[in-house]
Design a protein around this motif. Structure first.
Motif, PDB file in Angstrom:
ATOM      1  N   SER A  61      -5.015  -5.281  -3.784  1.00 59.90           N
ATOM      2  CA  SER A  61      -4.232  -6.155  -4.678  1.00 59.90           C
ATOM      3  C   SER A  61      -2.758  -6.081  -4.318  1.00 59.90           C
ATOM      4  CB  SER A  61      -4.403  -5.694  -6.138  1.00 59.90           C
ATOM      5  OG  SER A  61      -3.796  -4.427  -6.305  1.00 59.90           O
ATOM      6  N   GLY A  62      -2.004  -6.975  -4.922  1.00 60.24           N
ATOM      7  CA  GLY A  62      -0.548  -6.930  -4.771  1.00 60.24           C
ATOM      8  C   GLY A  62       0.017  -5.677  -5.410  1.00 60.24           C
ATOM      9  N   TYR A  63      -0.574  -5.279  -6.518  1.00 57.28           N
ATOM     10  CA  TYR A  63      -0.124  -4.039  -7.166  1.00 57.28           C
ATOM     11  C   TYR A  63      -0.268  -2.869  -6.191  1.00 57.28           C
ATOM     12  CZ  TYR A  63       0.022   0.245  -9.672  1.00 57.28           C
ATOM     13  OH  TYR A  63       0.346   1.527 -10.013  1.00 57.28           O
ATOM     14  N   ASP A  64      -1.417  -2.780  -5.531  1.00 63.38           N
ATOM     15  CA  ASP A  64      -1.625  -1.673  -4.580  1.00 63.38           C
ATOM     16  C   ASP A  64      -0.602  -1.718  -3.451  1.00 63.38           C
ATOM     17  OD1 ASP A  64      -3.871  -0.329  -5.699  1.00 63.38           O
ATOM     18  OD2 ASP A  64      -5.118  -1.998  -5.096  1.00 63.38           O
ATOM     19  N   ALA A  65      -0.247  -2.925  -3.059  1.00 60.24           N
ATOM     20  CA  ALA A  65       0.747  -3.059  -1.983  1.00 60.24           C
ATOM     21  C   ALA A  65       2.088  -2.468  -2.425  1.00 60.24           C
ATOM     22  CB  ALA A  65       0.899  -4.533  -1.608  1.00 60.24           C
ATOM     23  N   LEU A  66       2.474  -2.754  -3.662  1.00 65.12           N
ATOM     24  CA  LEU A  66       3.741  -2.206  -4.183  1.00 65.12           C
ATOM     25  C   LEU A  66       3.652  -0.687  -4.306  1.00 65.12           C
ATOM     26  CD1 LEU A  66       4.156  -4.918  -6.956  1.00 65.12           C
ATOM     27  CD2 LEU A  66       5.798  -4.550  -5.104  1.00 65.12           C
ATOM     28  N   HIS A  67       2.552  -0.250  -4.885  1.00 65.38           N
ATOM     29  CA  HIS A  67       2.327   1.184  -5.106  1.00 65.38           C
ATOM     30  C   HIS A  67       2.355   1.940  -3.778  1.00 65.38           C
ATOM     31  CE1 HIS A  67      -0.843   4.423  -6.255  1.00 65.38           C
ATOM     32  NE2 HIS A  67       0.359   4.902  -6.355  1.00 65.38           N
ATOM     33  N   HIS A  86      13.137 -10.288 -14.641  1.00 67.05           N
ATOM     34  CA  HIS A  86      12.174 -11.388 -14.719  1.00 67.05           C
ATOM     35  C   HIS A  86      11.241 -11.299 -13.513  1.00 67.05           C
ATOM     36  CE1 HIS A  86      10.420 -15.263 -15.521  1.00 67.05           C
ATOM     37  NE2 HIS A  86      10.750 -15.694 -14.315  1.00 67.05           N
ATOM     38  N   THR A  87      10.035 -10.819 -13.756  1.00 68.10           N
ATOM     39  CA  THR A  87       9.007 -10.768 -12.707  1.00 68.10           C
ATOM     40  C   THR A  87       7.686 -10.496 -13.390  1.00 68.10           C
ATOM     41  OG1 THR A  87       8.218  -9.630 -10.688  1.00 68.10           O
ATOM     42  CG2 THR A  87       9.413  -8.281 -12.262  1.00 68.10           C
ATOM     43  N   PHE A  88       6.609 -10.492 -12.609  1.00 66.60           N
ATOM     44  CA  PHE A  88       5.324 -10.061 -13.150  1.00 66.60           C
ATOM     45  C   PHE A  88       5.389  -8.547 -13.358  1.00 66.60           C
ATOM     46  CE2 PHE A  88       0.736  -8.928 -12.328  1.00 66.60           C
ATOM     47  CZ  PHE A  88       0.280  -9.392 -13.553  1.00 66.60           C
ATOM     48  N   VAL A  89       4.772  -8.089 -14.431  1.00 64.01           N
ATOM     49  CA  VAL A  89       4.902  -6.690 -14.854  1.00 64.01           C
ATOM     50  C   VAL A  89       4.523  -5.688 -13.765  1.00 64.01           C
ATOM     51  CG1 VAL A  89       2.565  -6.642 -15.874  1.00 64.01           C
ATOM     52  CG2 VAL A  89       4.334  -5.091 -16.739  1.00 64.01           C
ATOM     53  N   ALA A  90       3.620  -6.077 -12.841  1.00 65.49           N
ATOM     54  CA  ALA A  90       3.155  -5.138 -11.807  1.00 65.49           C
ATOM     55  C   ALA A  90       4.307  -4.601 -10.967  1.00 65.49           C
ATOM     56  CB  ALA A  90       2.123  -5.817 -10.907  1.00 65.49           C
ATOM     57  N   THR A  91       5.340  -5.406 -10.757  1.00 70.88           N
ATOM     58  CA  THR A  91       6.489  -4.953  -9.963  1.00 70.88           C
ATOM     59  C   THR A  91       7.055  -3.675 -10.574  1.00 70.88           C
ATOM     60  OG1 THR A  91       7.034  -7.313  -9.737  1.00 70.88           O
ATOM     61  CG2 THR A  91       8.667  -5.731  -8.943  1.00 70.88           C
ATOM     62  N   CYS A  92       7.183  -3.685 -11.874  1.00 69.42           N
ATOM     63  CA  CYS A  92       7.773  -2.556 -12.587  1.00 69.42           C
ATOM     64  C   CYS A  92       6.755  -1.423 -12.760  1.00 69.42           C
ATOM     65  CB  CYS A  92       8.277  -3.058 -13.934  1.00 69.42           C
ATOM     66  SG  CYS A  92       8.989  -1.787 -14.960  1.00 69.42           S
ATOM     67  N   PRO A 131      13.254  -6.466  -4.416  1.00 68.70           N
ATOM     68  CA  PRO A 131      13.551  -7.875  -4.665  1.00 68.70           C
ATOM     69  C   PRO A 131      12.229  -8.635  -4.768  1.00 68.70           C
ATOM     70  CG  PRO A 131      14.122  -7.266  -2.400  1.00 68.70           C
ATOM     71  CD  PRO A 131      13.483  -6.076  -3.016  1.00 68.70           C
ATOM     72  N   VAL A 132      12.144  -9.527  -5.729  1.00 68.71           N
ATOM     73  CA  VAL A 132      10.924 -10.330  -5.892  1.00 68.71           C
ATOM     74  C   VAL A 132      11.259 -11.758  -5.471  1.00 68.71           C
ATOM     75  CG1 VAL A 132       9.171 -11.125  -7.519  1.00 68.71           C
ATOM     76  CG2 VAL A 132      10.242  -8.889  -7.841  1.00 68.71           C
ATOM     77  N   HIS A 133      10.411 -12.322  -4.625  1.00 69.53           N
ATOM     78  CA  HIS A 133      10.603 -13.722  -4.208  1.00 69.53           C
ATOM     79  C   HIS A 133       9.698 -14.564  -5.105  1.00 69.53           C
ATOM     80  CE1 HIS A 133      12.377 -11.682  -0.878  1.00 69.53           C
ATOM     81  NE2 HIS A 133      11.247 -11.432  -0.230  1.00 69.53           N
ATOM     82  N   CYS A 160       4.687 -11.390  -3.293  1.00 71.86           N
ATOM     83  CA  CYS A 160       3.351 -11.805  -3.743  1.00 71.86           C
ATOM     84  C   CYS A 160       3.263 -13.303  -4.028  1.00 71.86           C
ATOM     85  CB  CYS A 160       2.960 -11.023  -4.995  1.00 71.86           C
ATOM     86  SG  CYS A 160       2.572  -9.300  -4.641  1.00 71.86           S
ATOM     87  N   GLN A 161       4.392 -13.930  -4.353  1.00 72.18           N
ATOM     88  CA  GLN A 161       4.352 -15.356  -4.683  1.00 72.18           C
ATOM     89  C   GLN A 161       4.947 -16.227  -3.580  1.00 72.18           C
ATOM     90  OE1 GLN A 161       5.912 -16.356  -8.553  1.00 72.18           O
ATOM     91  NE2 GLN A 161       4.729 -14.783  -9.605  1.00 72.18           N
ATOM     92  N   SER A 162       5.176 -15.661  -2.403  1.00 71.96           N
ATOM     93  CA  SER A 162       5.989 -16.442  -1.457  1.00 71.96           C
ATOM     94  C   SER A 162       5.534 -16.405  -0.009  1.00 71.96           C
ATOM     95  CB  SER A 162       7.452 -15.999  -1.552  1.00 71.96           C
ATOM     96  OG  SER A 162       7.996 -16.444  -2.773  1.00 71.96           O
ATOM     97  N   ASP A 194      -9.803 -10.296  -6.220  1.00 71.65           N
ATOM     98  CA  ASP A 194      -8.529  -9.640  -5.934  1.00 71.65           C
ATOM     99  C   ASP A 194      -8.383  -9.288  -4.455  1.00 71.65           C
ATOM    100  OD1 ASP A 194      -7.033  -9.476  -8.357  1.00 71.65           O
ATOM    101  OD2 ASP A 194      -8.526  -8.069  -9.137  1.00 71.65           O
ATOM    102  N   GLY A 195      -7.150  -9.216  -4.021  1.00 73.22           N
ATOM    103  CA  GLY A 195      -6.860  -8.804  -2.648  1.00 73.22           C
ATOM    104  C   GLY A 195      -5.362  -8.669  -2.478  1.00 73.22           C
ATOM    105  N   GLY A 196      -4.947  -7.937  -1.467  1.00 72.12           N
ATOM    106  CA  GLY A 196      -3.516  -7.773  -1.216  1.00 72.12           C
ATOM    107  C   GLY A 196      -3.296  -7.199   0.170  1.00 72.12           C
TER     108      GLY A 196
HETATM  109  C1  LIG Z   1       5.506 -11.218  -8.334  1.00 68.67           C
HETATM  110  C2  LIG Z   1       4.192 -10.516  -8.372  1.00 68.67           C
HETATM  111  N1  LIG Z   1       4.145  -9.204  -8.132  1.00 68.67           N
HETATM  112  C3  LIG Z   1       2.993  -8.523  -8.128  1.00 68.67           C
HETATM  113  C4  LIG Z   1       1.794  -9.155  -8.375  1.00 68.67           C
HETATM  114  C5  LIG Z   1       0.549  -8.339  -8.414  1.00 68.67           C
HETATM  115  O1  LIG Z   1      -0.445  -8.841  -7.592  1.00 68.67           O
HETATM  116  P1  LIG Z   1      -1.985  -8.531  -7.945  1.00 68.67           P
HETATM  117  O2  LIG Z   1      -2.342  -9.363  -9.128  1.00 68.67           O
HETATM  118  O3  LIG Z   1      -2.719  -8.930  -6.715  1.00 68.67           O
HETATM  119  O4  LIG Z   1      -2.080  -7.079  -8.212  1.00 68.67           O
HETATM  120  C6  LIG Z   1       1.788 -10.544  -8.624  1.00 68.67           C
HETATM  121  C7  LIG Z   1       0.572 -11.324  -8.859  1.00 68.67           C
HETATM  122  O5  LIG Z   1      -0.231 -11.229  -9.685  1.00 68.67           O
HETATM  123  C8  LIG Z   1       3.013 -11.229  -8.653  1.00 68.67           C
HETATM  124  O6  LIG Z   1       3.074 -12.532  -8.916  1.00 68.67           O
END
Ligand SMILES: Cc1ncc(COP(=O)(O)O)c(C=O)c1O
Length: 367
Positions: A61-67, A86-92, A131-133, A160-162, A194-196
């Motif tokens: 997932s994208g979360y795993d990528a950040l982690h 301002h971002t999706f909570v997973a960033t934080c 930085p979040v795109h 994740c969005q770009s 899911d995937g990342g």
């Molecule tokens: C900006 C941003 N960061 C992180 C994520 C996390 O990605 P994922 O849902 O694949 O864990 C997402 C998407 O859901 C996202 O839009």
């Protein structure tokens, strides 16, 4: 006659490329290649080429990528990481879950981190910036990289969005220590679950992620190189994503064409702020067409009442959710845009007729 427009239509998207997807499915299933096989390796190579990095490592997932990126950068207990308000909570959450402290800063009207606010947020504990795109448009990476170099900070790009966006031709996810990708089904490159992935030029980081995604195991020697995780991108998902990646350049063209249709039709409406910005060299790929309406929920509710699916992410900023235990320092731009934000349908399955219906409905609200 159109009276319902979906935000995304994965079933229609599947039918557009059915033969290729079915062939990929047959190939994987008939070989029994489910975990860490050639489809994954091929997709990783193609993704790295597309982004413009040496390596890509497929994750859950994208979360795993950040982690994984934060761990690879050695960030943990006692460290601070700068993230946008301002971002999706997973960033934080990724920052919190490695034991570090997220330091939130406000964004600018293009929804991305306000670079002027990064400097004042840096302390002696700061170790990284994320930085979040957002929505398909990049944060100001040339300026962010200068700050990071000056203060010796890791830069984890939340891209994740770009996927496919760039600044002066240099792709999102190729600027920082790592680029983080999500293949959640509704992303610009969405899987069927899911995937990342991470992308990076650093061989050590790629190796770290490859081991840690497989419970710390070095797959060549069988040696456990640390306490890891189970967060590998499935071979089957990789095969599907590889098919879709081939279509992505054309799909991005279509997204840009839709954005122009919205712009041509709606730019005269004073109460709308459309997502077209004038930073030279910044290429928007419109994962989302997120505009701001002065009328906020009145506007988005009206569109919904007319059968148009829209997204209003996020009416309540993540730092205002009590259970997350984050300090609300007051972020004026984030709060303003949270009241006004509305994403119109934007996908490659949509017909011109459906876009016409969205445009007419927006106009009828303002009439
Ligand atoms: C900006 C941003 N960061 C992180 C994520 C996390 O990605 P994922 O849902 O694949 O864990 C997402 C998407 O859901 C996202 O839009």
């Amino acid at each position: 006659m159109v009276n319902h427009v979906r935000f995304v239509a994965p079933d229609k998207n599947y039918l557009m490329i059915k033969d290729e997807i079915d062939a990929a499915y047959f190939d994987v299933m008939s070989k029994g290649d489910l975990i860490d096989r050639d489809h994954l390796k091929n997709f990783e190579q193609n993704l790295a080429n597309f982004v413009g990095t040496k390596y890509a490592v497929g994750l859950n997932s994208g979360y795993d990528a950040l982690h994984m990126s934060l761990r690879a950068a050695g960030i943990g207990q006692g460290d601070e990481v700068i993230v946008p308000a301002h971002t999706f909570v997973a960033t934080c959450s990724a920052v919190v879950n490695v034991g570090a402290k997220p330091v939130l800063v406000d964004v600018t009207p293009d929804f991305n981190i306000d670079v002027d606010h990064i400097g004042p947020a840096i302390t002696e504990r700061t170790r990284g910036i994320i930085p979040v795109h957002l929505s398909g448009y990049m944060a100001d990476m040339p300026r962010i990289m200068k700050i990071a170099e000056k203060h010796d900070l890791a830069v984890v790009e939340d891209a994740c969005q770009s996927l496919g966006s760039s600044i002066h031709g240099k792709g999102a996810g190729s600027w920082g220590t790592t680029g983080c990708w999500s293949f959640y089904p509704f992303k610009i490159l969405g899987g069927y679950g899911d995937g990342g992935a991470i992308t990076t030029d650093d061989p050590e980081i790629a190796r770290f992620a490859r081991r840690m995604r497989y419970n710390g195991e070095d797959r060549d020697t069988g040696e456990y190189c640390g306490h890891g995780f189970t967060c590998l991108l499935d071979n089957l998902q990789a095969a599907f994503l590889d098919v879709k990646l081939r279509h992505l350049p054309d799909w991005i063209k279509r997204r840009k064409a839709i954005a122009e249709m919205y712009r041509d039709a709606l730019s005269d409406i004073e109460d709308l702020l459309l997502p077209h910005y004038d930073k030279p060299g910044f290429d928007h790929v419109y994962q989302n067409y997120t505009l701001r309406s002065v009328q906020g929920s009145e506007f988005s509710d009206y569109l919904k009442s007319k059968g148009i699916e829209v997204l209003t992410q996020f009416r309540k900023p993540y730092y205002k959710h009590a259970a997350l235990n984050l300090e609300d320092k007051g972020f004026p731009e984030t709060e303003a845009l949270s009241r006004e934000v509305c994403s119109l349908p934007m996908n490659v399955e949509i017909t011109d007729e459906e876009i016409g219906y969205v445009i007419d409905t927006v106009k009828s609200f303002y009439r």
